[in-house]
Write a protein that holds these residues in place. Structure first.
Motif, mmCIF file in Angstrom:
data_model
loop_
_atom_site.group_PDB
_atom_site.id
_atom_site.type_symbol
_atom_site.label_atom_id
_atom_site.label_comp_id
_atom_site.label_asym_id
_atom_site.label_seq_id
_atom_site.Cartn_x
_atom_site.Cartn_y
_atom_site.Cartn_z
ATOM 1 N N LEU A 28 0.831 -1.209 0.000
ATOM 2 C CA LEU A 28 0.000 0.000 0.000
ATOM 3 C C LEU A 28 0.864 1.258 0.000
ATOM 4 O O LEU A 28 0.523 2.254 -0.654
ATOM 5 C CB LEU A 28 -0.949 -0.001 1.198
ATOM 6 C CG LEU A 28 -2.066 -1.052 1.165
ATOM 7 C CD1 LEU A 28 -2.942 -0.949 2.395
ATOM 8 C CD2 LEU A 28 -2.909 -0.902 -0.100
ATOM 9 N N ASN A 32 0.759 4.025 -2.871
ATOM 10 C CA ASN A 32 0.522 5.432 -2.529
ATOM 11 C C ASN A 32 1.637 6.329 -3.065
ATOM 12 O O ASN A 32 1.375 7.421 -3.592
ATOM 13 C CB ASN A 32 0.414 5.600 -1.013
ATOM 14 C CG ASN A 32 -0.247 6.904 -0.628
ATOM 15 O OD1 ASN A 32 -1.477 7.009 -0.604
ATOM 16 N ND2 ASN A 32 0.557 7.928 -0.354
ATOM 17 N N TRP A 35 1.096 6.865 -6.620
ATOM 18 C CA TRP A 35 0.032 7.849 -6.826
ATOM 19 C C TRP A 35 0.562 9.267 -6.663
ATOM 20 O O TRP A 35 0.251 10.157 -7.471
ATOM 21 C CB TRP A 35 -1.111 7.605 -5.841
ATOM 22 C CG TRP A 35 -2.219 8.620 -5.973
ATOM 23 C CD1 TRP A 35 -3.273 8.567 -6.833
ATOM 24 C CD2 TRP A 35 -2.357 9.845 -5.234
ATOM 25 N NE1 TRP A 35 -4.065 9.679 -6.675
ATOM 26 C CE2 TRP A 35 -3.525 10.473 -5.704
ATOM 27 C CE3 TRP A 35 -1.617 10.456 -4.228
ATOM 28 C CZ2 TRP A 35 -3.972 11.693 -5.201
ATOM 29 C CZ3 TRP A 35 -2.050 11.682 -3.731
ATOM 30 C CH2 TRP A 35 -3.214 12.289 -4.208
ATOM 31 N N THR A 49 -5.962 8.440 -9.363
ATOM 32 C CA THR A 49 -6.971 8.365 -8.306
ATOM 33 C C THR A 49 -7.933 7.217 -8.559
ATOM 34 O O THR A 49 -8.304 6.481 -7.633
ATOM 35 C CB THR A 49 -7.740 9.693 -8.221
ATOM 36 O OG1 THR A 49 -6.812 10.759 -7.933
ATOM 37 C CG2 THR A 49 -8.803 9.642 -7.126
ATOM 38 N N LEU A 52 -6.420 4.009 -7.351
ATOM 39 C CA LEU A 52 -6.515 3.763 -5.910
ATOM 40 C C LEU A 52 -7.841 3.091 -5.559
ATOM 41 O O LEU A 52 -7.886 2.110 -4.797
ATOM 42 C CB LEU A 52 -6.393 5.073 -5.126
ATOM 43 C CG LEU A 52 -5.049 5.797 -5.119
ATOM 44 C CD1 LEU A 52 -5.133 7.009 -4.202
ATOM 45 C CD2 LEU A 52 -3.923 4.880 -4.679
ATOM 46 N N LEU A 185 1.075 7.101 2.662
ATOM 47 C CA LEU A 185 -0.036 6.195 2.939
ATOM 48 C C LEU A 185 -1.453 6.774 2.841
ATOM 49 O O LEU A 185 -2.360 6.086 2.371
ATOM 50 C CB LEU A 185 0.137 5.597 4.338
ATOM 51 C CG LEU A 185 -0.735 4.395 4.678
ATOM 52 C CD1 LEU A 185 -0.445 3.226 3.731
ATOM 53 C CD2 LEU A 185 -0.504 3.955 6.123
ATOM 54 N N PRO A 187 -3.637 8.881 1.152
ATOM 55 C CA PRO A 187 -4.611 8.835 0.052
ATOM 56 C C PRO A 187 -5.171 7.447 -0.219
ATOM 57 O O PRO A 187 -6.383 7.287 -0.433
ATOM 58 C CB PRO A 187 -3.800 9.371 -1.137
ATOM 59 C CG PRO A 187 -2.820 10.312 -0.512
ATOM 60 C CD PRO A 187 -2.428 9.634 0.771
ATOM 61 N N VAL A 188 -4.327 6.426 -0.198
ATOM 62 C CA VAL A 188 -4.829 5.073 -0.438
ATOM 63 C C VAL A 188 -5.701 4.606 0.719
ATOM 64 O O VAL A 188 -6.702 3.911 0.521
ATOM 65 C CB VAL A 188 -3.670 4.084 -0.706
ATOM 66 C CG1 VAL A 188 -2.880 3.775 0.544
ATOM 67 C CG2 VAL A 188 -4.218 2.793 -1.319
#
Length: 212
Positions: A28, A32, A35, A49, A52, A185, A187-188
């Motif tokens: 993860l 992230n 991303w 996005t 995710l 981390l 946002p995910v």
């Protein structure tokens, strides 16, 4: 790597989220960071996005999160994501224009319209947080249908929606201020949180089969 466990509605959302983040922390974090790096280009924010949320949805279906799943999600939702991105740009432009226009006046009517505009802006913004989970749950993805379902969810259970949206905004805001949690981390985690809470809500109301 954690054990693949299908999403069931008798598991607490918070407990499930914490367990999954713990089990798949390394992957993860990798997703992230990818991303964040893609988002630095600005132009790739929409598909990244979408990626995710694609990962989050696959996890609710018993799949383990992988970078490949993230990239597949970006490719799968590439065109839809840019339609959503154009909507967001229009939303921001119209919001800023409306707030600027009504705040420039000192009349009572302008003040009331300013409050109304702020409420509409907040509502439409909250809709976008539920857009991707709804979009990806459809058998035949429909942009307007996903937006409509997001609006109905907010109106149908405003208290739950307020809590879920509030938690998401708070986590993103705090992590953005601290920088490092955002980069590695948060946002995910928020994508997982919004997906998990929506699926749990739909299953409790019999709107989604337990097997999904």
């Amino acid at each position: 790597m954690g054990v693949k466990v299908p999403f069931t509605d008798n598991q607490g959302v918070v407990e499930r989220l914490l367990r999954d983040v713990y089990n798949w922390l390394v992957v993860l974090v990798a997703i992230n960071i990818m991303w964040v790096l893609l988002s630095l280009t600005v132009i790739l924010i929409p598909p990244a996005t979408a990626g995710l949320f694609h990962v989050a949805l696959q996890v609710t279906r018993g799949e383990g999160p992988t970078v490949t799943t993230f990239l597949v999600g970006m490719r799968r939702w590439f065109l839809h994501s840019y339609l959503w991105g154009l909507l967001l740009v229009a939303y921001v432009v119209v919001s800023l224009a409306a707030l600027s226009f009504y705040s420039a006046s000192t009349s009572l009517l302008a003040d009331l319209l300013l409050v109304l505009a702020a409420l509409v802006i907040g509502f439409v913004g909250a809709m976008q947080l539920y857009f991707w989970p709804y979009m990806m749950l459809q058998e035949k993805p429909g942009f307007l249908v996903a937006q409509r379902n997001a609006a109905f969810t907010l109106l149908g259970d405003p208290l739950a929606a307020l809590v879920n949206v509030g938690v998401s905004v708070m986590l993103l805001a705090l992590s953005l201020v601290l920088v490092i949690p955002f980069v590695i981390l948060m946002p995910v985690v928020v994508a997982f949180w919004l997906t998990y809470t929506l699926i749990y809500w739909l299953k409790r109301r019999g709107l989604l089969p337990i097997e999904s």
